[in-house]
Scaffold this active site. Structure first.
Site, PDB file in Angstrom:
ATOM      1  CE1 TYR A   1      -4.366  -1.291   0.726  1.00  0.00           C
ATOM      2  CE2 TYR A   1      -3.038  -2.999   1.741  1.00  0.00           C
ATOM      3  CZ  TYR A   1      -4.246  -2.560   1.238  1.00  0.00           C
ATOM      4  OH  TYR A   1      -5.325  -3.403   1.242  1.00  0.00           O
TER       5      TYR A   1
ATOM      6  CE1 TYR B   1      -2.260  -6.473   3.835  1.00  0.00           C
ATOM      7  CE2 TYR B   1      -3.104  -6.302   1.577  1.00  0.00           C
ATOM      8  CZ  TYR B   1      -3.269  -6.124   2.951  1.00  0.00           C
ATOM      9  OH  TYR B   1      -4.443  -5.587   3.415  1.00  0.00           O
TER      10      TYR B   1
ATOM     11  NE  ARG C   1      -6.893  -9.946   4.970  1.00  0.00           N
ATOM     12  CZ  ARG C   1      -7.829  -9.104   4.545  1.00  0.00           C
ATOM     13  NH1 ARG C   1      -7.658  -7.809   4.641  1.00  0.00           N
ATOM     14  NH2 ARG C   1      -8.964  -9.536   4.022  1.00  0.00           N
TER      15      ARG C   1
ATOM     16  CG  HIS D   1      -8.239  -7.268   0.130  1.00  0.00           C
ATOM     17  ND1 HIS D   1      -7.172  -7.912   0.693  1.00  0.00           N
ATOM     18  CD2 HIS D   1      -8.247  -6.032   0.685  1.00  0.00           C
ATOM     19  CE1 HIS D   1      -6.569  -7.115   1.556  1.00  0.00           C
ATOM     20  NE2 HIS D   1      -7.192  -5.949   1.561  1.00  0.00           N
TER      21      HIS D   1
ATOM     22  CG  HIS E   1      -9.708  -1.964   1.411  1.00  0.00           C
ATOM     23  ND1 HIS E   1     -10.022  -2.376   2.681  1.00  0.00           N
ATOM     24  CD2 HIS E   1      -8.424  -2.352   1.198  1.00  0.00           C
ATOM     25  CE1 HIS E   1      -8.979  -2.972   3.225  1.00  0.00           C
ATOM     26  NE2 HIS E   1      -7.992  -2.977   2.345  1.00  0.00           N
TER      27      HIS E   1
END
Lengths: 201, 257
Positions: free
Chosen positions: B126, B165, B175, B178, B180
């Site tokens: 991110y 990640y 995770r 995905h 959000h």
């Protein structure tokens, strides 16, 4: 499963909620998110406080949304909360003239937040309030609460929500008056003094 | 004591079994996670222990929460829904098109409402200073998008397939990939923040966040479908994901429009 068939008569099943997580920072907060009140408006109030977890520690990564009516009780249908710059793609900030009623605030590293908006007017039988939605890492489904302002015991006594709560729990929904149009509203997610959270049915 | 994937797997299985038992005893289907879901450790101190106070919206059309904030063309830019065009160069990774409809529980489209997305880059990183994963940042990818639904409730994004990640819920926690999503309905009660997953991800059973949705059918509604008709020739692969907003809304207002 993820193409929803809307041809049946019985309605469709909802998409589950998930946590906002820790990394929404580039996406959700926007410049002027906490400055809802038009510039210089005489009915401007400031509400501020902290968000705490079950051990009384402040949350440095909570995201709050505030939605409320203007002083006359009417709910705006005005866009422009997150006015954009078509050249840079950045945020211009609000125009200081229109009232959208909507704000979004990320807590500071010490868990503190504030919002500057217009004093809400009453609607129907309800005492005046601001609606608040709380998001955070660790919170799998957001939480709704309300910020009521102090000072009108008659309105509070006839409010359909406040009148159902015992005194201790009711107190978690009523901001403290700090003078000069400034109010204190802390949010406790768990434990002693836990804020009243709402479920709409 | 080190918390292992095996420990978390056992907790996930116990929560699932407890839900199945509740169902068998006649309890209602749970479409959403419980806020108290210990396999996701961050939830432990961040959920209320008092029951929520119920508000019957059918008794009061004046509730603030029955209306919604408005968003319009001023709140978005022309390329907000194309995450591959927001920098001077091309981001690294597999381009994808993600599209679907925003609906209410009656299956009706939610028109002209705001859809916001954020995600990791193709390496699973991110653009956020608190991010601790040392995968490379991509100077040509911020991973942030925004759009308004159209007259039929459709949204559409062009982006990059996000990478899975690691995170620090337990040792070797990962995770699944995905995106959000944050969406608004016609009432503030319908507000939804959630995550969209990709089909057949082998990480699904290990992830306490996805598994916090203990109902098997509800969990499937978080997974997009590969849709060849959305794939763009010579450009991107297509995924379809419809979003259904829960929460009551003010039907008597909409009928007057």
């Amino acid at each position: 499963m993820t193409k929803i068939d809307t041809s049946g008569p019985e309605g469709v099943l909802p998409t589950p909620s998930h946590t906002v997580g820790p990394f929404y920072g580039y996406a959700l907060p926007f410049r002027g998110g906490e400055e809802i009140a038009p510039l210089g408006h005489p009915d401007t109030i400031t509400v501020h406080g902290y968000v705490y977890d079950g051990e009384g520690r402040p949350l440095p990564d909570a995201l709050l949304e505030v939605w409320g009516p203007g002083p006359d009780g009417s709910l705006p249908a005005v866009d422009g909360s997150m006015r954009r710059d078509p050249a840079s793609g950045g945020f211009l900030g609000r125009n200081g003239v229109e009232f959208t009623g909507f704000g979004r605030i990320q807590t500071d590293a010490d868990g503190h937040w504030y919002v500057r908006t217009l004093r809400p007017g009453a609607r129907g039988q309800n005492a005046p309030y601001l609606s608040m939605c709380v998001f955070a890492r660790g919170l799998l489904v957001h939480l709704f609460t309300r910020i009521y302002l102090p000072g009108d015991a008659t309105a509070a006594a006839s409010d359909p929500l406040l009148s159902r709560l015992d005194e201790q729990r009711r107190g978690t929904l009523i901001a403290g008056d700090e003078g000069n149009g400034t109010y204190r509203f802390d949010i406790r997610l768990q434990g002693e003094g836990e804020t009243v959270f709402l479920e709409f049915q | 004591m080190t918390l292992t994937q095996h420990d978390i797997d056992q907790e996930i299985a116990a929560e699932h079994a407890a839900y199945e038992k509740r169902l068998a005893e006649g309890a209602p289907v749970e479409h959403h996670p419980r806020r108290d879901y210990a396999p996701y450790r961050s939830s432990v101190l961040r959920h209320p222990k008092q029951p929520l106070v119920a508000i019957d919206v059918s008794k009061d059309p004046e509730l603030v929460e029955l209306s919604s904030p408005a968003f319009g063309e001023r709140d978005i830019t022309g390329i907000d829904n194309d995450l591959t065009r927001q920098h001077t160069g091309e981001p690294v990774g597999e381009r994808i098109t993600v599209s679907g409809r925003l609906l209410d529980r009656d299956g009706r489209p939610v028109r002209g409402q705001l859809v916001e997305i954020w995600q990791a880059n193709s390496a699973g990183r991110y653009a956020h200073q608190r991010e601790q994963h040392d995968a490379p940042l991509d100077p040509n990818f911020s991973g942030v998008g925004r759009t308004l639904t159209d007259a039929d409730g459709f949204y559409r994004f062009t982006t990059i397939q996000p990478g899975p990640y690691p995170w620090r819920n337990h040792v070797n926690a990962w995770r699944p990939a995905h995106i959000h999503f944050s969406v608004f309905g016609s009432a503030f009660t319908q507000r939804l923040v959630t995550q969209m997953y990709f089909p057949n991800d082998p990480l699904f059973p290990y992830d306490p966040i996805l598994q916090s949705v203990t109902d098997d059918a509800a969990r499937q509604r978080l997974v997009a479908t590969y849709d060849h008709s959305l794939s763009v020739p010579e450009f991107s692969l297509g995924y379809h994901w419809d979003i259904v907003l829960d929460g009551p809304h003010a039907t008597w207002i909409e009928e007057g429009r």
